[in-house]
Design an enzyme around this catalytic site. Structure first.
Site, PDB file in Angstrom:
ATOM      1  N   SER A   1       3.896  -2.275  10.284  1.00 28.71           N
ATOM      2  CA  SER A   1       5.354  -2.345  10.447  1.00 28.71           C
ATOM      3  C   SER A   1       5.942  -3.688  10.027  1.00 28.71           C
ATOM      4  O   SER A   1       6.861  -4.210  10.668  1.00 28.71           O
ATOM      5  CB  SER A   1       5.752  -1.992  11.891  1.00 28.71           C
ATOM      6  OG  SER A   1       5.344  -0.674  12.198  1.00 28.71           O
TER       7      SER A   1
ATOM      8  N   ASN B   1       0.871  -1.175   0.000  1.00 28.61           N
ATOM      9  CA  ASN B   1       0.000   0.000   0.000  1.00 28.61           C
ATOM     10  C   ASN B   1       0.909   1.225   0.000  1.00 28.61           C
ATOM     11  O   ASN B   1       1.550   1.523   1.001  1.00 28.61           O
ATOM     12  CB  ASN B   1      -0.879  -0.047   1.263  1.00 28.61           C
ATOM     13  CG  ASN B   1      -1.712   1.217   1.436  1.00 28.61           C
ATOM     14  OD1 ASN B   1      -1.753   2.070   0.551  1.00 28.61           O
ATOM     15  ND2 ASN B   1      -2.378   1.332   2.576  1.00 28.61           N
ATOM     16  N   TRP B   2       0.955   1.902  -1.130  1.00 31.82           N
ATOM     17  CA  TRP B   2       1.900   3.014  -1.267  1.00 31.82           C
ATOM     18  C   TRP B   2       1.372   4.297  -0.634  1.00 31.82           C
ATOM     19  O   TRP B   2       2.075   5.313  -0.606  1.00 31.82           O
ATOM     20  CB  TRP B   2       2.241   3.246  -2.750  1.00 31.82           C
ATOM     21  CG  TRP B   2       2.968   2.107  -3.397  1.00 31.82           C
ATOM     22  CD1 TRP B   2       3.317   0.905  -2.815  1.00 31.82           C
ATOM     23  CD2 TRP B   2       3.455   2.048  -4.744  1.00 31.82           C
ATOM     24  NE1 TRP B   2       3.977   0.113  -3.711  1.00 31.82           N
ATOM     25  CE2 TRP B   2       4.073   0.787  -4.920  1.00 31.82           C
ATOM     26  CE3 TRP B   2       3.418   2.923  -5.835  1.00 31.82           C
ATOM     27  CZ2 TRP B   2       4.657   0.394  -6.129  1.00 31.82           C
ATOM     28  CZ3 TRP B   2       4.000   2.538  -7.042  1.00 31.82           C
ATOM     29  CH2 TRP B   2       4.608   1.294  -7.179  1.00 31.82           C
ATOM     30  N   LYS B   3       0.141   4.283  -0.177  1.00 27.71           N
ATOM     31  CA  LYS B   3      -0.487   5.446   0.485  1.00 27.71           C
ATOM     32  C   LYS B   3      -0.275   6.714  -0.359  1.00 27.71           C
ATOM     33  O   LYS B   3      -0.224   6.629  -1.576  1.00 27.71           O
ATOM     34  CB  LYS B   3       0.045   5.575   1.917  1.00 27.71           C
ATOM     35  CG  LYS B   3      -0.172   4.276   2.716  1.00 27.71           C
ATOM     36  CD  LYS B   3       0.061   4.424   4.189  1.00 27.71           C
ATOM     37  CE  LYS B   3      -0.163   3.069   4.875  1.00 27.71           C
ATOM     38  NZ  LYS B   3      -0.017   3.140   6.340  1.00 27.71           N
TER      39      LYS B   3
ATOM     40  N   GLY C   1       2.919   2.179  10.888  1.00 23.91           N
ATOM     41  CA  GLY C   1       3.865   3.279  10.713  1.00 23.91           C
ATOM     42  C   GLY C   1       4.599   3.654  11.989  1.00 23.91           C
ATOM     43  O   GLY C   1       5.229   4.702  12.071  1.00 23.91           O
TER      44      GLY C   1
ATOM     45  N   GLU D   1      -6.705   4.416   8.189  1.00 29.19           N
ATOM     46  CA  GLU D   1      -6.559   5.852   7.928  1.00 29.19           C
ATOM     47  C   GLU D   1      -7.842   6.417   7.334  1.00 29.19           C
ATOM     48  O   GLU D   1      -8.188   7.574   7.563  1.00 29.19           O
ATOM     49  CB  GLU D   1      -5.343   6.082   7.018  1.00 29.19           C
ATOM     50  CG  GLU D   1      -4.043   5.851   7.786  1.00 29.19           C
ATOM     51  CD  GLU D   1      -2.905   5.274   6.974  1.00 29.19           C
ATOM     52  OE1 GLU D   1      -2.937   5.348   5.732  1.00 29.19           O
ATOM     53  OE2 GLU D   1      -1.975   4.728   7.608  1.00 29.19           O
TER      54      GLU D   1
ATOM     55  N   GLU E   1      -4.929  -5.046  10.685  1.00 25.88           N
ATOM     56  CA  GLU E   1      -3.905  -4.034  10.887  1.00 25.88           C
ATOM     57  C   GLU E   1      -4.178  -3.318  12.203  1.00 25.88           C
ATOM     58  O   GLU E   1      -4.991  -2.381  12.245  1.00 25.88           O
ATOM     59  CB  GLU E   1      -3.924  -3.010   9.744  1.00 25.88           C
ATOM     60  CG  GLU E   1      -3.665  -3.599   8.372  1.00 25.88           C
ATOM     61  CD  GLU E   1      -3.162  -2.553   7.389  1.00 25.88           C
ATOM     62  OE1 GLU E   1      -2.102  -2.797   6.800  1.00 25.88           O
ATOM     63  OE2 GLU E   1      -3.801  -1.504   7.223  1.00 25.88           O
TER      64      GLU E   1
ATOM     65  N   GLY F   1       3.057  -1.104   4.324  1.00 29.79           N
ATOM     66  CA  GLY F   1       3.039   0.329   4.035  1.00 29.79           C
ATOM     67  C   GLY F   1       4.440   0.839   3.751  1.00 29.79           C
ATOM     68  O   GLY F   1       4.934   0.740   2.631  1.00 29.79           O
ATOM     69  N   GLY F   2       5.095   1.369   4.767  1.00 31.08           N
ATOM     70  CA  GLY F   2       6.405   2.018   4.604  1.00 31.08           C
ATOM     71  C   GLY F   2       7.416   1.184   3.822  1.00 31.08           C
ATOM     72  O   GLY F   2       8.096   1.703   2.928  1.00 31.08           O
TER      73      GLY F   2
ATOM     74  N   HIS G   1      -9.392   0.979   5.192  1.00 22.86           N
ATOM     75  CA  HIS G   1      -8.100   1.145   5.868  1.00 22.86           C
ATOM     76  C   HIS G   1      -8.303   2.027   7.105  1.00 22.86           C
ATOM     77  O   HIS G   1      -9.130   2.933   7.095  1.00 22.86           O
ATOM     78  CB  HIS G   1      -7.088   1.774   4.912  1.00 22.86           C
ATOM     79  CG  HIS G   1      -5.700   1.726   5.447  1.00 22.86           C
ATOM     80  ND1 HIS G   1      -5.235   2.632   6.381  1.00 22.86           N
ATOM     81  CD2 HIS G   1      -4.676   0.858   5.237  1.00 22.86           C
ATOM     82  CE1 HIS G   1      -3.990   2.317   6.695  1.00 22.86           C
ATOM     83  NE2 HIS G   1      -3.622   1.244   6.021  1.00 22.86           N
TER      84      HIS G   1
HETATM   85  P1  13P Z   1       3.277   0.294   7.763  1.00 21.35           P
HETATM   86  O1  13P Z   1       3.804  -0.956   7.109  1.00 21.35           O
HETATM   87  O2  13P Z   1       3.966   1.539   7.328  1.00 21.35           O
HETATM   88  O3  13P Z   1       3.175   0.148   9.251  1.00 21.35           O
HETATM   89  O4  13P Z   1       1.756   0.474   7.209  1.00 21.35           O
HETATM   90  C1  13P Z   1       0.886  -0.586   7.276  1.00 21.35           C
HETATM   91  C2  13P Z   1      -0.339  -0.225   6.521  1.00 21.35           C
HETATM   92  O5  13P Z   1      -1.103   0.627   6.925  1.00 21.35           O
HETATM   93  C3  13P Z   1      -0.597  -0.920   5.246  1.00 21.35           C
HETATM   94  O6  13P Z   1      -1.875  -0.679   4.793  1.00 21.35           O
END
Ligand code: 13P
Length: 250
Positions: free
Chosen positions: A212, A9-11, A172, A96, A166, A233-234, A94
């Site tokens: 993470s 997920n590149w956000k 993050g 977020e 998640e 994510g990251g 998600h």
């Molecule tokens: P991180 O891997 O940056 O913690 O993010 C997880 C995430 O929200 C994937 O959708």
């Protein structure tokens, strides 16, 4: 041997050129990957990334989707528009979206049903906040998100749905749920699914872990019996970190 579903997920990161460069590096690095792999760039980069991943083993995903097919919905993206670009999967609910943009279970459920009706495979995200976990409400919160998110999804469609667990406090933050803690929640999600659909479909369901995930903890997480993949994510923002996660068995 089961296969895993590894998604990036590149956000809200990367220009079109940066997205194309990352997608090209992943196509080059993941040709022999044994797992199902998906990447979800920003909407603005979907079209260009679609050209890069076309005909490869990498599935194109979107990070969100509007709840309607078309009409007066300023700022929204229709599933028809996503399909038009070659998108095959969509991340929905998600944390977020739930917490920063106040998406409700009812809205997320509407999107899940619409995605399925349109032939897009949804990843339904669920997860508790630290406050909810510490108050002993983890199962109530996650259970309700699963039940509400899947309301009206027919048993025959369930195989197209992935659940991503998640924990909000692990996203993050560098804090990963221990593999044991994550597996316990995945087992609970499977139990909830068993109550809704029966044991066999619940057992067959793909449940990803997100929060993470890094090259050095992916294998340990994936070794757990109820963890069937990762939503990253990251670490999905660089081929040097996403490729080893997706190739954790190589
Ligand atoms: P991180 O891997 O940056 O913690 O993010 C997880 C995430 O929200 C994937 O959708």
């Amino acid at each position: 041997m089961r296969s895993y579903y590894m998604a990036g997920n590149w956000k809200m990161h990367k220009t079109v050129a940066e997205s194309v460069a990352l997608a090209k590096a992943l196509v080059a690095g993941l040709g022999n990957c044994k797992e199902r792999v998906m990447i979800a760039p920003a909407f603005t980069a979907l079209s260009a990334v679609a050209e890069v991943v076309k005909g490869t083993n990498i599935i194109l995903g979107a990070q969100n989707m509007g709840p309607e097919l078309q009409g007066a919905h300023t700022g929204e993206i229709s599933p028809l528009m996503l399909k038009d670009l070659g998108v095959a999967a969509v991340i929905l609910g998600h944390s977020e979206r739930r917490h920063s943009y106040l998406e409700t279970d009812a809205l997320i459920n509407k999107k899940v049903l619409l995605a399925l009706a349109q032939g897009l495979d949804p990843i339904l995200c669920v997860g508790e906040t630290l406050e909810e976990r510490e108050a002993g409400n983890l199962e109530a919160v996650v259970g309700a998100q699963v039940k509400e998110g899947l309301k009206g999804v027919a048993a025959s469609e369930l195989g197209k749905v992935t659940i991503a667990y998640e924990p909000v406090w692990a996203i993050g933050t560098g804090k990963t749920a221990t593999p044991e803690d994550a597996d316990a929640v995945h087992a609970y999600i499977r139990k909830v699914l068993g109550g809704m659909y029966g044991d066999a479909p619940a057992k067959a369901m793909c449940i990803q872990y997100g929060g993470s995930v890094k090259p050095d903890n992916a294998a340990e997480l994936m070794a757990k019996p109820n963890i069937d993949g990762a939503l990253v994510g990251g670490a999905a923002l660089k081929a040097e970190t996403f490729a080893p996660i997706a190739m954790f068995r190589s």
